[in-house]
Scaffold this active site. Structure first.
Site, PDB file in Angstrom:
ATOM      1  N   LYS A 106       0.865  -1.188   0.000  1.00 43.13           N
ATOM      2  CA  LYS A 106       0.000   0.000   0.000  1.00 43.13           C
ATOM      3  C   LYS A 106       0.891   1.224   0.000  1.00 43.13           C
ATOM      4  CE  LYS A 106      -4.458   0.917   0.169  1.00 43.13           C
ATOM      5  NZ  LYS A 106      -5.536   0.104  -0.382  1.00 43.13           N
ATOM      6  N   ASN A 221     -18.496   5.292  -6.267  1.00 46.12           N
ATOM      7  CA  ASN A 221     -18.226   4.171  -7.153  1.00 46.12           C
ATOM      8  C   ASN A 221     -18.771   2.850  -6.588  1.00 46.12           C
ATOM      9  OD1 ASN A 221     -16.349   1.826  -7.822  1.00 46.12           O
ATOM     10  ND2 ASN A 221     -15.897   3.288  -9.442  1.00 46.12           N
ATOM     11  N   ALA A 222     -18.407   2.530  -5.362  1.00 42.80           N
ATOM     12  CA  ALA A 222     -18.818   1.245  -4.788  1.00 42.80           C
ATOM     13  C   ALA A 222     -20.324   1.254  -4.453  1.00 42.80           C
ATOM     14  CB  ALA A 222     -17.984   0.956  -3.542  1.00 42.80           C
ATOM     15  N   GLY A 223     -20.781   2.281  -3.728  1.00 44.57           N
ATOM     16  CA  GLY A 223     -22.150   2.306  -3.223  1.00 44.57           C
ATOM     17  C   GLY A 223     -23.207   2.435  -4.305  1.00 44.57           C
ATOM     18  N   TYR A 224     -22.999   3.359  -5.232  1.00 42.13           N
ATOM     19  CA  TYR A 224     -24.031   3.553  -6.260  1.00 42.13           C
ATOM     20  C   TYR A 224     -24.203   2.292  -7.109  1.00 42.13           C
ATOM     21  CZ  TYR A 224     -26.015   4.435 -10.795  1.00 42.13           C
ATOM     22  OH  TYR A 224     -26.762   4.296 -11.928  1.00 42.13           O
TER      23      TYR A 224
HETATM   24  P1  NAD Z   1     -16.128   7.401  -3.731  1.00 39.56           P
HETATM   25  O1  NAD Z   1     -15.291   8.553  -3.378  1.00 39.56           O
HETATM   26  O2  NAD Z   1     -16.481   7.121  -5.145  1.00 39.56           O
HETATM   27  O3  NAD Z   1     -17.521   7.489  -2.917  1.00 39.56           O
HETATM   28  C1  NAD Z   1     -17.592   7.722  -1.548  1.00 39.56           C
HETATM   29  C2  NAD Z   1     -19.042   8.068  -1.212  1.00 39.56           C
HETATM   30  O4  NAD Z   1     -19.185   8.134   0.206  1.00 39.56           O
HETATM   31  C3  NAD Z   1     -19.491   9.407  -1.752  1.00 39.56           C
HETATM   32  O5  NAD Z   1     -20.790   9.257  -2.274  1.00 39.56           O
HETATM   33  C4  NAD Z   1     -19.546  10.301  -0.512  1.00 39.56           C
HETATM   34  O6  NAD Z   1     -20.492  11.336  -0.624  1.00 39.56           O
HETATM   35  C5  NAD Z   1     -19.958   9.283   0.515  1.00 39.56           C
HETATM   36  N1  NAD Z   1     -19.734   9.700   1.894  1.00 39.56           N
HETATM   37  C6  NAD Z   1     -18.688  10.370   2.422  1.00 39.56           C
HETATM   38  N2  NAD Z   1     -18.903  10.580   3.733  1.00 39.56           N
HETATM   39  C7  NAD Z   1     -20.093  10.015   4.036  1.00 39.56           C
HETATM   40  C8  NAD Z   1     -20.852   9.890   5.219  1.00 39.56           C
HETATM   41  N3  NAD Z   1     -20.439  10.386   6.379  1.00 39.56           N
HETATM   42  N4  NAD Z   1     -22.050   9.235   5.141  1.00 39.56           N
HETATM   43  C9  NAD Z   1     -22.501   8.734   3.997  1.00 39.56           C
HETATM   44  N5  NAD Z   1     -21.816   8.821   2.854  1.00 39.56           N
HETATM   45  C10 NAD Z   1     -20.624   9.459   2.869  1.00 39.56           C
HETATM   46  O7  NAD Z   1     -15.392   6.127  -3.068  1.00 39.56           O
HETATM   47  P2  NAD Z   1     -15.525   4.604  -3.474  1.00 39.56           P
HETATM   48  O8  NAD Z   1     -14.491   4.283  -4.492  1.00 39.56           O
HETATM   49  O9  NAD Z   1     -16.956   4.266  -3.710  1.00 39.56           O
HETATM   50  O10 NAD Z   1     -15.011   3.913  -2.115  1.00 39.56           O
HETATM   51  C11 NAD Z   1     -15.874   3.791  -0.986  1.00 39.56           C
HETATM   52  C12 NAD Z   1     -15.273   2.787  -0.036  1.00 39.56           C
HETATM   53  O11 NAD Z   1     -15.082   1.549  -0.717  1.00 39.56           O
HETATM   54  C13 NAD Z   1     -13.884   3.166   0.521  1.00 39.56           C
HETATM   55  O12 NAD Z   1     -13.766   2.649   1.832  1.00 39.56           O
HETATM   56  C14 NAD Z   1     -12.931   2.403  -0.379  1.00 39.56           C
HETATM   57  O13 NAD Z   1     -11.696   2.138   0.250  1.00 39.56           O
HETATM   58  C15 NAD Z   1     -13.735   1.132  -0.596  1.00 39.56           C
HETATM   59  N6  NAD Z   1     -13.292   0.394  -1.776  1.00 39.56           N
HETATM   60  C16 NAD Z   1     -13.473   0.911  -3.016  1.00 39.56           C
HETATM   61  C17 NAD Z   1     -13.012   0.201  -4.114  1.00 39.56           C
HETATM   62  C18 NAD Z   1     -13.236   0.724  -5.502  1.00 39.56           C
HETATM   63  O14 NAD Z   1     -12.875  -0.001  -6.437  1.00 39.56           O
HETATM   64  N7  NAD Z   1     -13.829   1.872  -5.686  1.00 39.56           N
HETATM   65  C19 NAD Z   1     -12.359  -1.022  -3.944  1.00 39.56           C
HETATM   66  C20 NAD Z   1     -12.195  -1.538  -2.657  1.00 39.56           C
HETATM   67  C21 NAD Z   1     -12.669  -0.805  -1.573  1.00 39.56           C
END
Ligand code: NAD
Length: 426
Positions: A106, A221-224
């Site tokens: 990392k 990215n992940a949630g939507y």
């Molecule tokens: P992102 O930046 O695309 O999205 C993050 C989302 O979280 C945004 O919608 C933001 O508004 C929201 N957010 C921030 N604070 C918040 C709160 N207090 N309450 C509710 N929502 C809140 O990030 P991502 O890539 O979706 O990553 C999200 C998580 O998933 C991170 O922990 C990341 O390490 C993990 N992750 C992502 C990937 C990937 O491929 N994108 C892979 C492994 C792990």
């Protein structure tokens, strides 16, 4: 002396327990306690106003017994050595759990990326590679995006690296833009991988997905993508949130994530999806604060935003019976114990979100072959990997009578130890 309550101290505690369960030797335990290499550098950039700034830049290469080191680079004020070490160990475990031939590393730059312009971020990215690049490479250590680092930043890093080595080497970094050798399907990989694992969990628990209510924290990215795919599969999405607030559906109503996404593209905030009270009443939805989402009435909770969201303060109020950790480390160790006692099935991050690194691995494979796959081919290959990882973990859950988190950790340690043994670490 190591300090207590740091992310790396939690890893070491869990490792000590796993060492007893698996009967690890002293040499094996030592190899898993100690990163192979720590790069702790200072990088200096010039701001747009011509001021010099010096930043701490880290790369921790944790273990490469199973293949080249692999792990993202984050730009964040909290990126210190303990955090980066713990995340590097988690990467080694994650790659082992999904059975891809990579180790764990990392990187991090301790900075507040929000205060930088895009040109300043480019300078940080290039300076990072100038400082650390000698230890990176397609067969050595392969970075990727993480918190506040993007495909564009990967492009700058690749460009700087190739300038340094004097040849093309796209496989030295993943999560690149498609134009520079990125993979189709990388954008949805984490969510899709998590959904494959969730589907297996639901099957194993004998539940009917059409009756399950899901709340998703985080709409990036992940949630939507997770919310969208689950909605398409027939799950009821009853809660969504972003940093500005939450949308919560009541009394059997559900939310269509795509329509919220479209509104967010135009308006910017989840909480502004509904312009008027009347249509909110019609859809049975209200706007809440994002903490409310974590403890709302639902069957499945998907934290997909930040770490440390469920803590000793709110874990006892969680109503969901299944939690899928798409975010890294969203549950504190204290909260984990509370949830386990309450019988909540927690699918841990090193399994739940491993779809991201698996498609990063596919990107690396494609770069090495100079032959590119369609999105369909990527997803076809992702599903069996996620499904068999779930089956291996759930096999250990039954065999050792432990939680999914413990089982995934044990599986990862077991697989790394197997490789260490074959290299003479007995
Ligand atoms: P992102 O930046 O695309 O999205 C993050 C989302 O979280 C945004 O919608 C933001 O508004 C929201 N957010 C921030 N604070 C918040 C709160 N207090 N309450 C509710 N929502 C809140 O990030 P991502 O890539 O979706 O990553 C999200 C998580 O998933 C991170 O922990 C990341 O390490 C993990 N992750 C992502 C990937 C990937 O491929 N994108 C892979 C492994 C792990």
């Amino acid at each position: 002396m190591r300090s207590k309550n740091t992310p790396f101290a939690f890893y070491l505690e869990r490792l000590a327990r796993a060492a007893q369960t698996l009967g690890l030797s002293k040499a094996q335990l030592k190899a898993l306690q100690t990163p192979d290499k720590i790069l702790d550098k200072k990088i200096t950039i010039k701001t747009d106003k011509g001021r010099k700034e010096t930043l701490r830049a880290y790369r921790v290469q944790f273990n490469n017994a199973r293949g080249p080191y692999k792990g993202g680079i984050r730009f964040h004020p909290a990126a210190d050595l303990s955090e980066v070490k713990a995340l590097a160990a988690a990467m080694a475990l994650k790659c082992a759990v999904v059975g891809i031939p990579l180790g764990g590393s990392k990187g991090g730059v301790q900075c507040d990326p929000k205060k930088y312009s895009s040109t300043e971020l480019e300078r940080v990215s290039r300076a990072y590679v100038r400082a650390i690049g000698g230890s990176l490479g397609v067969d050595t250590d392969i970075p990727a995006p993480d918190v506040y680092t993007t495909p564009e930043i990967m492009a700058y890093m690749l460009d700087e690296f190739e300038k340094k080595v004097g040849h093309s080497e796209p496989g030295m970094i993943t999560g690149k833009p498609i134009a520079l050798g990125g993979s189709e399907g990388r954008g949805t990989a984490t969510a899709q991988g998590g959904v494959y694992v969730l589907e297996e969990t639901v099957k194993a628990l004998g539940l009917d997905r059409k009756k399950l209510r899901v709340a998703v924290q985080g709409f990036g990215n992940a949630g939507y993508h997770a919310a969208r795919i689950l909605h398409e599969l027939g799950y009821h999405i009853v809660g969504l949130s972003d940093s500005t607030g939450a949308l919560i559906a009541e009394n059997g109503h559900k939310i269509d994530p795509t329509s919220v996404y479209i509104a967010k593209q135009n308006g910017g905030k989840i909480s502004e999806h509904y312009a008027d009270k009347k249509s909110m009443e019609r859809d049975g939805v209200h706007v809440g604060i994002n903490e409310e989402l974590l403890t709302m009435d639902c069957d499945i909770l998907i934290p997909a935003a930040l770490d440390n969201q469920l803590t000793a303060d709110n874990a006892a109020n969680v109503k969901a019976k299944i939690i899928l950790e798409l975010a890294n480390g969203p549950i504190s160790p204290e909260a984990d114990a509370i949830l386990e006692k309450a019988g909540v099935t927690v699918i841990p991050d090193i399994l739940a979100n491993a779809g991201g690194v698996t498609v990063s691995y596919f990107e690396w494979v494609q770069n090495r072959q100079q032959y590119y796959w369609t999105e369909e081919q990527v997803l076809e290959r992702l599903q069996p990997i996620m499904t068999s990882a779930f089956k291996a973990v759930s096999g250990l859950v039954k065999e050792k009578n432990v939680s999914y988190r413990e089982a995934a950790f044990l599986l990862g340690i077991q697989r790394i130890t197997e490789a260490l043994k074959m290299r003479g670490v007995r």
